[in-house]
Design a protein around this motif. Structure first.
Motif, PDB file in Angstrom:
ATOM      1  N   PHE A  30      62.569   9.317  18.548  1.00  0.00           N
ATOM      2  CA  PHE A  30      62.383   7.957  18.054  1.00  0.00           C
ATOM      3  C   PHE A  30      60.972   7.731  17.510  1.00  0.00           C
ATOM      4  O   PHE A  30      60.565   6.597  17.312  1.00  0.00           O
ATOM      5  CB  PHE A  30      62.658   6.938  19.171  1.00  0.00           C
ATOM      6  N   GLY A  31      60.211   8.806  17.296  1.00  0.00           N
ATOM      7  CA  GLY A  31      58.860   8.664  16.779  1.00  0.00           C
ATOM      8  C   GLY A  31      57.865   9.480  17.572  1.00  0.00           C
ATOM      9  O   GLY A  31      58.164  10.011  18.651  1.00  0.00           O
ATOM     10  N   THR A  37      52.195  12.585  21.273  1.00  0.00           N
ATOM     11  CA  THR A  37      51.269  13.109  20.265  1.00  0.00           C
ATOM     12  C   THR A  37      50.575  12.005  19.487  1.00  0.00           C
ATOM     13  O   THR A  37      49.603  12.262  18.799  1.00  0.00           O
ATOM     14  CB  THR A  37      52.008  14.019  19.272  1.00  0.00           C
ATOM     15  N   ASN A  38      51.057  10.780  19.563  1.00  0.00           N
ATOM     16  CA  ASN A  38      50.412   9.650  18.896  1.00  0.00           C
ATOM     17  C   ASN A  38      50.727   8.391  19.703  1.00  0.00           C
ATOM     18  O   ASN A  38      51.570   7.592  19.331  1.00  0.00           O
ATOM     19  CB  ASN A  38      50.894   9.516  17.457  1.00  0.00           C
ATOM     20  N   ASN A 285      58.867  14.333  31.081  1.00  0.00           N
ATOM     21  CA  ASN A 285      58.187  13.077  30.792  1.00  0.00           C
ATOM     22  C   ASN A 285      57.877  13.053  29.298  1.00  0.00           C
ATOM     23  O   ASN A 285      57.004  13.798  28.843  1.00  0.00           O
ATOM     24  CB  ASN A 285      56.904  12.971  31.612  1.00  0.00           C
ATOM     25  N   HIS A 286      58.578  12.218  28.524  1.00  0.00           N
ATOM     26  CA  HIS A 286      58.570  12.244  27.065  1.00  0.00           C
ATOM     27  C   HIS A 286      59.167  13.582  26.594  1.00  0.00           C
ATOM     28  O   HIS A 286      59.598  14.392  27.398  1.00  0.00           O
ATOM     29  CB  HIS A 286      57.165  12.044  26.498  1.00  0.00           C
ATOM     30  N   ASN A 287      59.232  13.804  25.298  1.00  0.00           N
ATOM     31  CA  ASN A 287      59.776  15.056  24.779  1.00  0.00           C
ATOM     32  C   ASN A 287      58.782  16.195  24.992  1.00  0.00           C
ATOM     33  O   ASN A 287      57.589  16.035  24.748  1.00  0.00           O
ATOM     34  CB  ASN A 287      60.072  14.930  23.281  1.00  0.00           C
ATOM     35  N   PRO A 288      59.261  17.365  25.420  1.00  0.00           N
ATOM     36  CA  PRO A 288      58.335  18.484  25.645  1.00  0.00           C
ATOM     37  C   PRO A 288      58.004  19.211  24.348  1.00  0.00           C
ATOM     38  O   PRO A 288      58.696  19.075  23.330  1.00  0.00           O
ATOM     39  CB  PRO A 288      59.144  19.390  26.573  1.00  0.00           C
ATOM     40  N   ASP A 289      56.946  19.992  24.399  1.00  0.00           N
ATOM     41  CA  ASP A 289      56.667  20.984  23.365  1.00  0.00           C
ATOM     42  C   ASP A 289      57.483  22.217  23.730  1.00  0.00           C
ATOM     43  O   ASP A 289      57.167  22.929  24.688  1.00  0.00           O
ATOM     44  CB  ASP A 289      55.172  21.301  23.337  1.00  0.00           C
ATOM     45  N   GLU A 290      58.558  22.467  22.983  1.00  0.00           N
ATOM     46  CA  GLU A 290      59.511  23.504  23.367  1.00  0.00           C
ATOM     47  C   GLU A 290      58.957  24.910  23.200  1.00  0.00           C
ATOM     48  O   GLU A 290      59.574  25.881  23.655  1.00  0.00           O
ATOM     49  CB  GLU A 290      60.810  23.326  22.582  1.00  0.00           C
ATOM     50  N   TYR A 312      48.922  11.335  32.562  1.00  0.00           N
ATOM     51  CA  TYR A 312      49.945  10.594  31.826  1.00  0.00           C
ATOM     52  C   TYR A 312      50.032  11.018  30.362  1.00  0.00           C
ATOM     53  O   TYR A 312      51.006  10.695  29.682  1.00  0.00           O
ATOM     54  CB  TYR A 312      49.674   9.089  31.911  1.00  0.00           C
ATOM     55  N   ALA A 313      49.018  11.714  29.856  1.00  0.00           N
ATOM     56  CA  ALA A 313      49.026  12.187  28.472  1.00  0.00           C
ATOM     57  C   ALA A 313      49.385  13.663  28.365  1.00  0.00           C
ATOM     58  O   ALA A 313      49.428  14.206  27.259  1.00  0.00           O
ATOM     59  CB  ALA A 313      47.655  11.946  27.829  1.00  0.00           C
ATOM     60  N   ALA A 314      49.652  14.305  29.490  1.00  0.00           N
ATOM     61  CA  ALA A 314      49.925  15.737  29.502  1.00  0.00           C
ATOM     62  C   ALA A 314      51.387  16.011  29.161  1.00  0.00           C
ATOM     63  O   ALA A 314      52.294  15.574  29.876  1.00  0.00           O
ATOM     64  CB  ALA A 314      49.591  16.318  30.868  1.00  0.00           C
ATOM     65  N   ARG A 315      51.615  16.720  28.072  1.00  0.00           N
ATOM     66  CA  ARG A 315      52.982  17.085  27.710  1.00  0.00           C
ATOM     67  C   ARG A 315      53.539  18.133  28.678  1.00  0.00           C
ATOM     68  O   ARG A 315      52.807  18.813  29.388  1.00  0.00           O
ATOM     69  CB  ARG A 315      53.044  17.629  26.276  1.00  0.00           C
TER      70      ARG A 315
END
Length: 422
Positions: A30-31, A37-38, A285-290, A312-315
Motif C-alpha cells: 500500500f506504499g 522505507t519512507n 512487522n511491516h513488509n520485510p526485505d525478502e 520500531y524502524a528496523a525491517r
C-alpha cells in the motif's frame, strides 16, 4: 494491523477452538511506509474488515479500507489461499468497519461507516460499487458514535449489528437493505466473563449448523488486550435477537458448547522452521526485505536489513502473537555470523517494548536487557530508544544461546506479539 502478511484468518469447527490458517492480504503493498522505507504504518494497515464466501462464484471475498482512503477487495478459491487482489475502489471510497451480506438473489451489499452508516451495493462480480446510500446515524439513538458494522438477513428481514464504542451493542432491523431501520439494544454495559475485563462489545452474530444463534464479541483485559467471548442469543416475537445472560444479568462465565468440540493445532508448540515458508502464525512487522532472510533447514536466517538505533524502524522484525494469560516465548539463536554493530533479541513488542539480546561492538559480545523503548499514541512516532538495564559479557563460546520471555501480570508490558530482530 501493520503486520505482513495482513488480515489473518482463523478457522473453527465448534466456535470455541480456533486455529490460524492463512492471511487474506498476502503483502501490505500500500506504499513505501508499509516497507519502513519512507515513514511507518503503525496504526495503519488493515482495519476492521469483512470476509464471506459466495456460492455463485465459488470465491471468498475479503473487503477492507486502508488508510481511510482506499477500499481493497481480495478473492480466493479457498480460505487458506492463495489470495489475490481483485479490485481497488476509487480513492475516497472507504468502507470503514464494514460488513458484507450476500443476499438470497446473490446481490452483494456492504454496510460501513462510523457515526454515519451507509449501505453500498456492489456490481454483479462484486468488484465495484453500483450505488451507496446513507441509512442511519448515531444520533438516531442519541449517541455520538457508532462503529463495527455487520449485516445479516433472516426470515426475509435485514439486520445490522454495530456498537457505541465501549458499551452498547445495537441491532437494527428493516424490510429492505436500504431501510428504514428500527433499532434495539442487544447488550448494554454487560458484565464481562473475564476477570477485570471491560464490557463486551463490537462483534458478530453467528448461526451454527444446529440452527442456533450466537454472539461473538470481545472484552478488553490486561495484559492480553481484546479477548474473544461467546454467548448464545435467542430471537423474540418482535423479530429482534436478545442476549442470553447469566443469573446476574451478565455475560455467563460458561455456556453449553455450541457444537461437538473439534481438535485443532496446538497454539503452544515448537516451530523448527523445516519448511521453505513461514507458518500462518508468523508475521513481519511491516513488509520485510525478502533478500535479507532465509527459511528452512531447521531455522530462520536473518541478515542485517536496516542500520538504525530505533527498533520500531528496523525491517525484518519477525513477530508472533501471544496466547493465553501468561504466555511464554522461547528461542534458540546461533549468532555466529553477527557483524560489528549488529543487534539481535527477543522482545515483548508493542508501543512499550523491552527485549533481551546480543549486542556486538567490534570483537565484544554483550548480552543486554533493554527496557522502555516507546512510541507516542497520536502519530505513533518513537519517543524512547530504550535503556540498557542489565548486561553480561560471559556468553557461550559456541555463539549459541537460548532466550525466553515470560509474561506475568505484575511485569507484563505487551498485548501484542513477541518478536526478534537483527
Amino acid at each position: 494491523m501493520h503486520y505482513s502478511p495482513g488480515a489473518p484468518i482463523l478457522r473453527s469447527g465448534d466456535l470455541i477452538n480456533w486455529e490460524l490458517i492463512g492471511h487474506s492480504v498476502p503483502s501490505l503493498d500500500f506504499g513505501e511506509k508499509y516497507n519502513l522505507t519512507n515513514g511507518h504504518a503503525y496504526r495503519g494497515g488493515t482495519w476492521a474488515s469483512t470476509m464471506r464466501f459466495r456460492e455463485s462464484t465459488g470465491l471468498w471475498y475479503w473487503i477492507g479500507c486502508v488508510d481511510f482512503w482506499y477500499t481493497y477487495i481480495y478473492t480466493a478459491k479457498d480460505a487458506t489461499g492463495p489470495w489475490t487482489r481483485a479490485a481497488v475502489l476509487p480513492g475516497g471510497t472507504c468502507y470503514y468497519d464494514c460488513g458484507l451480506l450476500i443476499d438470497d438473489d446473490d446481490t452483494m451489499y456492504v454496510v460501513y461507516g462510523a457515526t454515519d452508516v451507509s449501505i453500498a451495493q456492489l456490481s454483479k462480480d462484486g468488484l465495484s460499487q453500483v450505488e451507496t446510500k446513507h441509512i442511519f446515524s448515531a444520533s438516531d439513538v442519541g449517541k455520538d458514535g457508532i462503529e463495527g458494522n455487520r449485516m445479516y438477513k433472516k426470515d426475509g428481514l435485514y439486520y445490522i449489528l454495530d456498537d457505541h464504542p465501549g458499551d452498547i451493542t445495537y441491532i437494527w432491523k428493516s424490510e429492505s437493505p436500504w431501510g428504514p431501520y428500527e433499532s434495539k439494544i442487544l447488550v448494554n454495559g454487560v458484565k464481562s466473563p473475564v476477570s477485570n475485563g471491560g464490557a463486551p462489545h463490537q462483534g458478530s452474530l453467528i448461526q451454527a449448523s444446529t440452527g442456533d444463534w450466537y454472539y461473538m464479541s470481545f472484552t478488553w483485559a490486561y495484559p492480553n488486550g481484546r479477548i474473544p467471548v461467546l454467548a448464545p442469543v435467542k430471537w423474540g416475537d418482535d423479530g429482534f435477537p436478545f442476549f442470553v445472560a447469566d443469573e446476574s444479568g451478565g455475560w455467563g462465565s460458561s455456556y453449553p458448547a455450541p457444537l461437538p468440540v473439534e481438535a485443532v493445532q496446538k497454539w503452544t508448540r515448537t516451530d523448527t522452521f523445516d519448511d521453505s515458508t513461514l507458518g500462518p502464525d508468523w508475521e513481519w512487522n511491516h513488509n520485510p526485505d525478502e533478500t535479507k532472510y532465509k527459511i528452512g533447514n531447521g531455522g530462520v536466517t536473518l541478515s542485517t536489513a536496516t542500520v538504525t538505533d530505533d527498533l520500531y524502524a528496523a525491517r525484518n522484525t519477525l513477530t508472533h502473537r501471544i496466547h493465553g494469560e501468561f504466555p511464554v516465548g522461547t528461542l534458540q539463536v546461533d549468532f555466529t555470523n553477527m557483524a560489528d554493530g549488529d543487534r539481535f533479541g527477543l522482545a515483548a513488542f508493542r508501543d512499550r517494548t523491552a527485549y533481551i539480546g546480543i549486542h556486538r561492538d567490534g570483537s565484544k559480545y554483550t548480552l543486554s536487557v533493554v527496557h522502555n523503548i516507546t512510541q507516542e499514541e497520536s502519530a505513533w512516532n518513537t519517543t524512547g530508544l530504550g535503556n540498557i538495564v542489565a548486561t553480561i559479557t560471559d556468553i557461550p563460546k559456541d555463539k549459541t544461546i537460548w532466550f525466553r520471555r515470560h509474561w506475568t501480570l505484575e511485569r507484563a508490558v505487551v498485548t501484542r506479539p513477541i518478536s526478534h530482530t537483527v
